[in-house]
Scaffold this motif. Structure first.
Motif, PDB file in Angstrom:
ATOM      1  N   GLU A 278       9.285   4.252  13.757  1.00 24.10           N
ATOM      2  CA  GLU A 278       8.992   3.158  12.827  1.00 24.10           C
ATOM      3  C   GLU A 278       7.492   3.062  12.573  1.00 24.10           C
ATOM      4  OE1 GLU A 278      12.003   2.697  12.893  1.00 24.10           O
ATOM      5  OE2 GLU A 278      12.437   1.164  11.405  1.00 24.10           O
TER       6      GLU A 278
ATOM      7  N   SER B 204       6.254   6.546  10.800  1.00 23.65           N
ATOM      8  CA  SER B 204       6.680   6.689   9.405  1.00 23.65           C
ATOM      9  C   SER B 204       6.170   5.513   8.576  1.00 23.65           C
ATOM     10  CB  SER B 204       8.190   6.788   9.296  1.00 23.65           C
ATOM     11  OG  SER B 204       8.761   5.536   9.553  1.00 23.65           O
ATOM     12  N   ARG B 205       5.484   4.595   9.198  1.00 26.60           N
ATOM     13  CA  ARG B 205       4.861   3.454   8.537  1.00 26.60           C
ATOM     14  C   ARG B 205       5.870   2.578   7.789  1.00 26.60           C
ATOM     15  NH1 ARG B 205      -0.995   5.020   6.321  1.00 26.60           N
ATOM     16  NH2 ARG B 205      -1.844   5.587   8.333  1.00 26.60           N
ATOM     17  N   ILE B 206       7.096   2.606   8.299  1.00 19.86           N
ATOM     18  CA  ILE B 206       8.123   1.856   7.582  1.00 19.86           C
ATOM     19  C   ILE B 206       8.247   0.447   8.160  1.00 19.86           C
ATOM     20  CG2 ILE B 206      10.116   2.475   9.010  1.00 19.86           C
ATOM     21  CD1 ILE B 206      11.483   3.130   6.289  1.00 19.86           C
ATOM     22  N   TYR B 207       7.548   0.239   9.297  1.00 17.51           N
ATOM     23  CA  TYR B 207       7.761  -1.006  10.040  1.00 17.51           C
ATOM     24  C   TYR B 207       7.513  -2.270   9.222  1.00 17.51           C
ATOM     25  CZ  TYR B 207       2.692  -0.709  10.488  1.00 17.51           C
ATOM     26  OH  TYR B 207       1.367  -0.625  10.212  1.00 17.51           O
ATOM     27  N   GLU B 208       6.510  -2.203   8.342  1.00 13.99           N
ATOM     28  CA  GLU B 208       6.179  -3.438   7.642  1.00 13.99           C
ATOM     29  C   GLU B 208       7.266  -3.820   6.635  1.00 13.99           C
ATOM     30  OE1 GLU B 208       1.954  -3.520   6.950  1.00 13.99           O
ATOM     31  OE2 GLU B 208       2.183  -5.459   5.955  1.00 13.99           O
ATOM     32  N   VAL B 209       7.884  -2.785   6.042  1.00  9.86           N
ATOM     33  CA  VAL B 209       8.991  -3.053   5.119  1.00  9.86           C
ATOM     34  C   VAL B 209      10.139  -3.690   5.897  1.00  9.86           C
ATOM     35  CG1 VAL B 209      10.624  -1.995   3.521  1.00  9.86           C
ATOM     36  CG2 VAL B 209       8.353  -1.032   3.759  1.00  9.86           C
TER      37      VAL B 209
END
Lengths: 300, 415
Positions: free
Chosen positions: B214, B217-222
């Motif tokens: 997470e 892949s820098r998806i955490y904020e979404v």
């Protein structure tokens, strides 16, 4: 009804105050530009709006209610730090986002397909995310933000990495959404984009709002002291006592007048020395306003 | 709850559809099966087809020893007798070993008035099994000879020398007896320890990796703008955790089909003595799943504080502590399954699964101990998740630097 309301919000990290006493209001049907150089506090402000971090003081209200996680169901958020699950199929990924936002599987699938057609990437739905270009992934992310039909759309640097054609397509989509009555918060350090799209802005620097209000109103506050001259012949008029700064390009010059400099006098000077094709007294750009306002204090 | 399920489902499907999952599901049992087969095969074939010469001046001893050695019908080795022998024969036998005509010879010196001695000479000095078989057989024959020499009839001597197997019988609270053995009780605890260790090693890292994914892949904020950090963490834990359980499930089903018959026949013939009571049938899966979730939660917590997989590797040894501790405690608990140490270890969440399984195998502990140990395990899973969630929530937004210990404490206090 204000869709977003920040009232005296402050957030400090270990050694830095990221946001200091920031207040702003975004109404429905408004395209709001949150502007500022890198590190000015834009993303920190947005993160507080999204409940990812909590303000140290001040209050955040969404849809005229104090902040609750429930209200996030009506928000579409495209963060600056964004990514997708690389191994997942694009459609599966969009359906996953839709379901997380409370849509049924079927409905999420229907909307994802509809949006993909609108943004001209329907062919990519059956591909793995890692097979797509960066720009295409950006569009997928954009769709993921809008699937659940949010009343507030928050976009942090939405056009970074997009080619001009796709950027124009996204701009048009955002303007359509605004017309539909949604509130759009759009954060960027690209002043030209804000100038083109936003009707209201808040300019932040070092965590503080340095300028805010309706774009027209702000611009009207500043003197029209910029002149564009297209000419042929001698450029000796550029030495005029009315001019503070002049930049010469082939066939034209961009001039900044001295405070209270007389444009009329300059025009007469120029016309006497060269053939003038265009002499336009233009309002200052947002970038100039920003530079004028913060001077050398910007962090950029 | 819906979001936990959605995140878990996504995680599960992504991992199960990976080629690595398919390959490891097929290759690991093939590799382990191959290893077992190879060791059984070599065990059967390497020691059993030897050509050994029994060299002594005592012809009677030689023939009795030959008879004793060939008693084992499964043995494929051949034993020749060379008698009488002279010192020159020894050199000839050594030459035969060098020419690979024989594998070795047993040189027995049994001259009157001298102490008897025996030496096994072979090309391979590490062949302990053959020398052990020769030694045992020689001693057996000699004791039998001495017994008959002192006037005991040959049949009586044989019955005296017969080995006796000691059976263990477990008496429960109602006074009911059932066949049991310390070894099978130990085996049950051991099996639990091995299973937990395997799953933690194989899948704990998987859980952690999926949490770090997470961040990378820098998806955490979404995701964090939609779901609560606790839900994200729980979903990841359940999804990635279920992948491990699925794989083990597949292996167990295949294995029970393949070896079930063999185990059943061994059990019926009495060679294997495993009793699985209903208490064990219920508690084994329960403790296994709880132990697995506890370890996975620990991994998840560690992952929440790390930025990259490399950082996580540094913590990996910590997660082996619970299983290692269980192994260490197994021996003292074995000698006294109802001691304070045993009870303490079966209540302590980290060691409870292994120690409890071992204790159930030897004597079923009282119900309150089950209730207490399971409650404590559930409580610690909840606590670990609670702390992990806080670390995850703050740590994820500290992007770009690894947290120091004082920082971790401060995160826990302030978040």
């Amino acid at each position: 009804m204000p869709v977003v309301e920040l009232a005296g919000v402050t957030k400090a990290y270990e050694q830095k105050i990221a946001v200091r006493d920031l207040s702003m209001t975004i109404e429905a049907g408004q395209m709001f530009g949150l502007l500022g150089p890198n590190g000015a506090g834009k993303t920190s402000s947005i993160r507080m709006m999204m409940g990812i971090t909590l303000p140290d003081s001040g209050a955040v209200r969404l849809f005229d209610q104090p902040f609750t996680r429930q209200s996030l169901e009506r928000v579409g958020y495209l963060p600056e730090e964004r990514g997708l699950y690389k191994k997942m199929l694009v459609l599966d990924q969009l359906v996953f986002f839709g379901e997380l936002h409370g849509l049924s599987r079927g409905e999420a699938q229907r909307r994802a397909t509809q949006w993909a057609e609108r943004l001209e990437i329907a062919d990519s739905l059956s591909k793995k995310t890692e097979e797509l270009s960066k720009g295409m992934q950006q569009k997928i992310q954009f769709i993921g933000t809008l699937l659940h039909d949010p009343g507030l759309i928050v976009m942090d640097e939405p056009f970074s990495g997009l080619d001009p054609v796709n950027a124009a397509l996204m701009e048009k989509t955002l303007l359509d959404l605004k017309e539909e009555g949604r509130a759009i918060l759009f954060s960027t350090h690209r002043m030209d984009q804000v100038e083109k799209l936003c009707d209201t802005i808040c300019l932040v620097n070092n965590g503080e709002a340095v300028l805010s209000g309706r774009m027209r109103e702000i611009k009207s506050r500043y003197e029209r002291n910029r002149v564009i001259v297209e000419f042929e012949g001698s450029d000796a008029f550029l030495q005029s006592a009315e001019i503070a700064e002049a930049r010469k390009f082939p066939g034209h010059a961009e001039i900044r007048l001295k405070p209270h400099g007389d444009a009329q006098k300059l025009l007469l000077d120029a016309a006497s020395q060269a053939r003038i094709y265009r002499f336009e007294l233009v309002e200052p750009s947002l970038e100039e306003i920003f530079i004028q306002t913060v001077g050398g204090k910007a962090n950029a | 709850m819906r979001n936990i399920f959605l995140i878990a489902r996504r995680e599960y499907l992504e991992q199960v559809r990976k080629r690595a999952f398919l390959l490891s599901t097929i290759l690991v049992p093939l590799f382990l099966g191959g290893l077992v087969f190879a060791s059984v095969w070599t065990g059967k074939n390497l020691n059993m087809s030897k050509h050994i010469v029994l060299a002594t001046n005592d012809a009677q001893l030689a023939s009795q020893l030959q008879a004793q050695l060939t008693k084992d019908k499964t043995s494929k080795s051949t034993y020749d007798i060379l008698t009488p022998v002279h010192e020159a024969d020894r050199a000839a036998l050594i030459a035969q070993i060098r020419n690979k005509e024989i594998d070795g010879f047993l040189w027995i010196t049994n001259e009157p008035g001298q102490t008897m001695s025996a030496a096994y000479e072979s090309a391979n000095s590490g062949d302990m099994i053959t020398s052990q078989i020769l030694g045992e057989s020689l001693n057996h024959v000699l004791v039998r000879q001495r017994l008959t020499a002192s006037g005991i009839a040959a049949e009586q001597a044989d019955s005296l020398l017969k080995n006796i197997r000691v059976e263990t019988v477990q008496v429960n609270k109602e006074g009911k007896e059932s066949k049991s053995s310390v070894l099978t009780s130990f085996f049950k605890g051991y099996l639990m320890a091995i299973l937990l260790m395997m799953t933690t090693m194989m899948y704990g890292m998987n859980v952690a990796r999926s949490i770090i994914q997470e961040k990378t892949s820098r998806i955490y904020e979404v995701i964090l703008s939609i779901a609560k950090p606790g839900h994200v963490l729980a979903g990841k834990l359940i999804g990635a955790g279920a992948v491990g359980l699925t794989q083990i499930g597949i292996w167990l089903v295949v294995a029970s089909g393949a070896v079930g018959g063999g185990v059943l026949s061994a059990q019926m013939s009495g060679a294997l003595n495993i009793h699985l009571s209903w208490v064990e049938a219920v508690t084994f899966p329960a403790y296994f799943v709880l132990g697995y979730v506890l370890n996975a939660a620990l991994f998840a917590g560690l992952a929440a504080t790390c930025e990259t997989e490399q950082e996580l590797q540094m913590y990996a040894p910590i997660t082996t502590v619970p299983v290692a501790l269980s192994f260490v405690l197994l021996m003292p608990v074995m000698s006294n399954p109802n001691s304070a140490l045993a009870i303490g270890a079966s209540l302590f969440p980290m060691t409870a699964p292994v120690i409890m399984m071992f204790r159930i195998g030897s004597a079923v502990p009282p119900a309150w101990q089950f209730a207490a140990s399971i409650s404590l395990m559930l409580l610690s899973i909840w606590l670990i998740l609670l702390v992990s969630t806080k670390l995850y929530r703050v740590g994820i937004l500290m992007y770009g630097k690894r947290a120091t210990l004082p920082e971790l404490v401060r995160w826990l206090r302030t978040s």
